[in-house]
Design a protein around this motif. Structure first.
Motif, PDB file in Angstrom:
ATOM      1  N   TYR A 289      44.100  32.265  10.494  1.00 16.65           N
ATOM      2  CA  TYR A 289      43.672  32.922  11.723  1.00 16.65           C
ATOM      3  C   TYR A 289      43.454  34.405  11.440  1.00 16.65           C
ATOM      4  O   TYR A 289      43.907  34.934  10.429  1.00 16.65           O
ATOM      5  N   HIS A 290      42.736  35.053  12.340  1.00 20.88           N
ATOM      6  CA  HIS A 290      42.389  36.457  12.158  1.00 20.88           C
ATOM      7  C   HIS A 290      42.363  37.157  13.504  1.00 20.88           C
ATOM      8  O   HIS A 290      41.842  36.621  14.477  1.00 20.88           O
ATOM      9  N   LYS A 291      42.948  38.353  13.542  1.00 23.71           N
ATOM     10  CA  LYS A 291      42.863  39.212  14.728  1.00 23.71           C
ATOM     11  C   LYS A 291      41.601  40.055  14.567  1.00 23.71           C
ATOM     12  O   LYS A 291      41.484  40.788  13.601  1.00 23.71           O
TER      13      LYS A 291
ATOM     14  N   TYR B 170      36.152  40.506   7.783  1.00 26.47           N
ATOM     15  CA  TYR B 170      37.382  39.947   7.240  1.00 26.47           C
ATOM     16  C   TYR B 170      37.105  38.533   6.727  1.00 26.47           C
ATOM     17  O   TYR B 170      36.423  37.749   7.387  1.00 26.47           O
TER      18      TYR B 170
ATOM     19  N   SER C 189      43.329  36.044   3.587  1.00 26.05           N
ATOM     20  CA  SER C 189      44.449  36.720   2.921  1.00 26.05           C
ATOM     21  C   SER C 189      44.867  36.016   1.632  1.00 26.05           C
ATOM     22  O   SER C 189      45.656  36.550   0.873  1.00 26.05           O
TER      23      SER C 189
ATOM     24  N   SER D 125      46.710  36.025  19.439  1.00 23.24           N
ATOM     25  CA  SER D 125      47.251  35.997  18.079  1.00 23.24           C
ATOM     26  C   SER D 125      48.395  35.001  17.956  1.00 23.24           C
ATOM     27  O   SER D 125      48.465  34.233  16.991  1.00 23.24           O
TER      28      SER D 125
END
Length: 81
Positions: A14-16, A23, A26, A51
């Motif tokens: 997931y990504h904020k 992005y 990770s 989130s």
């Protein structure tokens, strides 16, 4: 979720932020393969939400898929360390 067109290997995360804010991920192993040839991968967005909710969904998906033992995923853990 990122998917390799060549191997069907996947990365879930997931990504904020926004979908197209630059992005990628990770995971170092995923990024290494992605950076070699970004055109070999495509992304599908599984859900939108807060989130906390997206972290919970990511964890649930990874637990359901048992990614720790699956060579078909870049993910190494299920977030429950």
């Amino acid at each position: 979720m990122w998917i390799s067109k060549d191997t069907d290997k996947k990365y879930i995360g997931y990504h904020k932020g926004y979908p197209d804010d630059g992005y990628i991920a990770s995971s170092e192993s995923f990024l290494q393969d992605y950076n070699e040839s970004p055109t070999r991968f495509f992304r599908t967005i599984l859900a939108y939400g807060s989130s906390q909710r997206m972290y919970e969904l990511e964890t649930k998906l990874l637990l359901d898929l048992e990614t720790r033992m699956s060579p078909s995923y870049y993910n190494l853990t299920s977030n429950l360390r």
